[in-house]
Design an enzyme around this catalytic site. Structure first.
Site: not given
Ligand SMILES: Cc1ncc(COP(=O)(O)O)c(C=O)c1O
Length: 420
Positions: A137, A214, A378
């Site tokens: 992401h 993550d 994203c």
């Molecule tokens: C795999 C992953 N990492 C990080 C994030 C970022 O999360 P947040 O926007 O809640 O900080 C997301 C959000 O969709 C995600 O799916």
């Protein structure tokens, strides 16, 4: 909290819990959208909230609101105790050895930025590198790019194969004695791939390299045990695990957190302050400057208790049924290609349809009250890897039904007809 009716873990195509009672716990699921029952299949973006989470937040503001760690009055003391108790709940949820290792953040993104700036920035030098994967992401790419710009280090990405699985061999080849950190996703939001994170941690630790995982998508779907994974950092967001927005968790290995300087300065993170210099509070306060997200923490606590009551093993079992059924049915439609066919996969069904832009798919489904996501999620490097500008993505939670998967499929039939 409504008690959740639990059924034994057996039987295909029927959930191992009382699905209708679970659905009744989520008021929004009873909504109609454009005159049709809501079919919510955008859980990877954010999940819906059970009544107990909504109640916990309402109760906090109605009956308990006070700032924490600062007052000697009744409400402040109660709010402090409640806030600290949720830290214990989080530690139990991920099996952290101690709640001192649980830092409240505003979400996964902030947790990763904290590690980049507080762990990475003081030590990285030109010639050092950070290794990520090609399925991250943006939250697990951009903070490292910023860090590399600040320090002269470089960012390397391990490739993925055509099924969307990490090429472990290639990742291993990227590791050198100048690799300072591996940061990788546990469960990909764009592909659904579950990465072999425990193996990656073992490979990394053989070389003395710490690993950040993550867990934004994993926390709502998989049982996370940070001690079993042996990871050095684990991050996730409250809003994806049926809790409120604006709250997340960073777990860190204690020795690393101890060595790291604060990420932000302000109230509550200090031991002493003079006009010349300040000293830091012990963990976890060192990383929680200012008034924290007190109401959100109350909501997160209720969410984790709810998830525990249903049980992540049961949740995972039912979501596997939903994904298998959706995958089987969608594969019957001519002209649809699934993006992300890893052997170990959860919850996410991403696809493209010949001659139809994913945004059109999303818009047409929305007319039937069906919420999916269309776009790059994203994860633009993933789109590039698969040669598509975007995908349509249905993502499941344990409150989804097979009938909702059928509704998605019927909606896709409509899309096909419209573009025939
Ligand atoms: C795999 C992953 N990492 C990080 C994030 C970022 O999360 P947040 O926007 O809640 O900080 C997301 C959000 O969709 C995600 O799916």
């Amino acid at each position: 909290m409504t008690p959740v009716a639990i059924a034994p873990l057996t039987g295909r195509s029927s959930p191992p819990f009382d699905l209708q009672r679970v659905r009744a716990d989520f008021p929004i699921l009873a909504r109609r959208i454009r005159g049709k029952p809501l079919v919510y299949l955008d859980n990877a973006a954010t999940s819906q909230k059970p009544q107990c989470v909504i109640d916990a937040i309402t109760r906090f503001y109605t009956d308990e609101n006070a700032n924490i760690h600062r007052g000697v009055h009744y409400l402040s003391e109660r709010a402090t105790v409640a806030y600290d108790a949720v830290r214990e709940d989080v530690a139990r949820f991920i099996n952290a050895p101690s709640s001192r290792q649980v830092i409240f953040t505003k979400g996964t993104t902030e947790g990763i930025n904290l590690v980049a700036q507080s762990y990475g920035r003081p030590q990285l030098k030109p010639g050092d590198d950070i290794v990520i994967t090609a399925m991250e992401h943006h939250s697990n790419i951009v903070p490292w790019q910023l860090l590399c710009e600040q320090t002269g280090a470089s960012l390397k990405a391990a490739p993925i194969n055509d099924r969307g699985e990490l090429d472990l061999g290639a990742m291993e080849k990227l590791l050198t004695d100048r690799t300072r950190l591996i940061a990788l996703v546990h469960l990909s939001n764009a592909l659904g791939t579950i990465n072999p994170v425990k193996t990656v941690v073992a490979l990394a630790h053989e070389r003395g390299i710490p690993v950040l995982i993550d867990g934004a998508q994993a926390a709502p779907h998989l049982q996370v045990d940070v001690q079993d994974l042996d990871c050095d950092f684990y991050v996730f967001s409250g809003h994806k695990v049926f809790g409120p927005t604006g709250i997340g968790v960073l777990y860190g290995r204690e020795a690393l957190l101890e060595r790291m300087p604060p990420y932000q300065g302000g109230g509550d993170m200090i031991a002493t302050v003079s006009l010349q210099r300040s000293t830091w509070a012990p963990l976890p306060s060192k990383f929680e400057a200012g008034t924290p997200m007190i109401a959100q923490v109350a909501g997160l606590g209720a969410a984790l208790k709810y998830v525990d009551a249903v049980g992540l093993v049961r949740i995972g079992a039912w979501e596997r049924e939903l994904l298998a059924y959706g995958t089987e049915r969608i594969s019957e439609i001519d002209g649809i290609r699934i993006i992300g066919t890893a052997e170990d996969k959860a919850s996410v069904l991403g696809f493209v349809m010949d001659d139809v832009h994913p945004h059109d798919i999303g818009t047409i489904l929305d007319n039937d009250g069906i919420a999916i996501r269309a776009g790059h999620h994203c994860a633009q490097p993933v789109m590039e890897r698969f040669g598509v500008p975007a995908t349509a993505r249905a993502s499941f939670a344990f409150y989804n039904t097979l009938e909702e998967v059928d509704a998605l499929l019927a909606g896709l039939g409509t899309v096909k007809k419209m573009f025939a």
